[in-house]
Design a protein around this motif. Structure first.
Motif, PDB file in Angstrom:
ATOM      1  N   PHE A   8       0.947  -1.794  -0.144  1.00 27.85           N
ATOM      2  CA  PHE A   8       0.223  -0.575  -0.419  1.00 27.85           C
ATOM      3  C   PHE A   8       1.107   1.300  -0.251  1.00 27.85           C
ATOM      4  CE2 PHE A   8      -1.996   3.305   2.557  1.00 27.85           C
ATOM      5  CZ  PHE A   8      -3.139   3.492   1.558  1.00 27.85           C
ATOM      6  N   SER A   9       1.871   1.153   0.831  1.00 28.56           N
ATOM      7  CA  SER A   9       2.904   2.475   0.831  1.00 28.56           C
ATOM      8  C   SER A   9       3.662   2.534  -0.393  1.00 28.56           C
ATOM      9  CB  SER A   9       3.584   1.981   1.782  1.00 28.56           C
ATOM     10  OG  SER A   9       3.017   2.384   3.705  1.00 28.56           O
ATOM     11  N   ALA A  10       4.144   1.602  -1.194  1.00 23.08           N
ATOM     12  CA  ALA A  10       4.615   1.187  -2.128  1.00 23.08           C
ATOM     13  C   ALA A  10       3.846   1.996  -2.897  1.00 23.08           C
ATOM     14  CB  ALA A  10       5.086   0.509  -2.677  1.00 23.08           C
ATOM     15  N   ALA A  11       2.492   1.480  -3.177  1.00 25.29           N
ATOM     16  CA  ALA A  11       1.352   2.563  -4.696  1.00 25.29           C
ATOM     17  C   ALA A  11       0.889   3.688  -4.390  1.00 25.29           C
ATOM     18  CB  ALA A  11       0.468   1.541  -4.315  1.00 25.29           C
ATOM     19  N   LEU A  12       1.000   4.457  -3.395  1.00 23.87           N
ATOM     20  CA  LEU A  12       1.652   5.654  -2.706  1.00 23.87           C
ATOM     21  C   LEU A  12       2.455   6.289  -3.092  1.00 23.87           C
ATOM     22  CD1 LEU A  12      -0.299   5.771   0.420  1.00 23.87           C
ATOM     23  CD2 LEU A  12      -1.557   6.574  -0.987  1.00 23.87           C
ATOM     24  N   GLN A  13       3.786   6.403  -3.588  1.00 25.21           N
ATOM     25  CA  GLN A  13       4.682   6.500  -3.243  1.00 25.21           C
ATOM     26  C   GLN A  13       4.982   6.778  -4.991  1.00 25.21           C
ATOM     27  OE1 GLN A  13       6.594   7.771  -1.866  1.00 25.21           O
ATOM     28  NE2 GLN A  13       5.782   7.775   0.429  1.00 25.21           N
ATOM     29  N   THR A  14       4.139   5.015  -5.582  1.00 30.03           N
ATOM     30  CA  THR A  14       4.088   4.948  -7.008  1.00 30.03           C
ATOM     31  C   THR A  14       3.725   6.779  -7.949  1.00 30.03           C
ATOM     32  OG1 THR A  14       4.313   3.102  -7.189  1.00 30.03           O
ATOM     33  CG2 THR A  14       3.288   4.518  -8.617  1.00 30.03           C
ATOM     34  N   GLY A  15       2.209   6.492  -6.630  1.00 24.96           N
ATOM     35  CA  GLY A  15       2.176   8.087  -8.167  1.00 24.96           C
ATOM     36  C   GLY A  15       2.948   9.422  -7.228  1.00 24.96           C
ATOM     37  N   TYR A  16       3.080   9.617  -6.470  1.00 30.24           N
ATOM     38  CA  TYR A  16       4.030  10.451  -6.529  1.00 30.24           C
ATOM     39  C   TYR A  16       5.434  11.063  -7.237  1.00 30.24           C
ATOM     40  CZ  TYR A  16       2.141  12.036  -1.187  1.00 30.24           C
ATOM     41  OH  TYR A  16       1.353  11.762  -0.487  1.00 30.24           O
TER      42      TYR A  16
END
Length: 82
Positions: A8-16
């Motif tokens: 989940f955290s990696a998915a958020l960072q992918t957006g950034y």
């Protein structure tokens, strides 16, 4: 649970990451549905890391490369407040 939170955290960072790439004036085309095992074997043979997403990054190809934003649903048709 740790793996789920990490993804989940990696998915958020992918957006950034994608926002940053586009802010730098580059195209960013995220892709899912790729051969994850094949990519992991090729780029992470030791098995410590795994892939989550592929992102094609490149320079725009001429003035017609950027499309106008597509139509969106109106807020009152897409949202319902509790």
């Amino acid at each position: 649970m740790i793996l789920e939170l990490g993804r989940f955290s990696a998915a958020l960072q992918t957006g950034y990451f994608i926002l940053g790439v586009r802010a730098a004036g580059l195209h960013a085309d995220p892709m899912s549905g790729f051969d994850r095992d094949g990519i992991d074997r090729e780029f992470f043979p030791e098995g410590r890391l795994t892939s989550l997403l592929l992102v094609n990054i490149g320079h725009p190809d001429g003035e017609d490369s950027w499309r106008e934003r597509q139509a969106r649903l109106p807020g009152d048709g897409a949202l319902r407040w509790a």
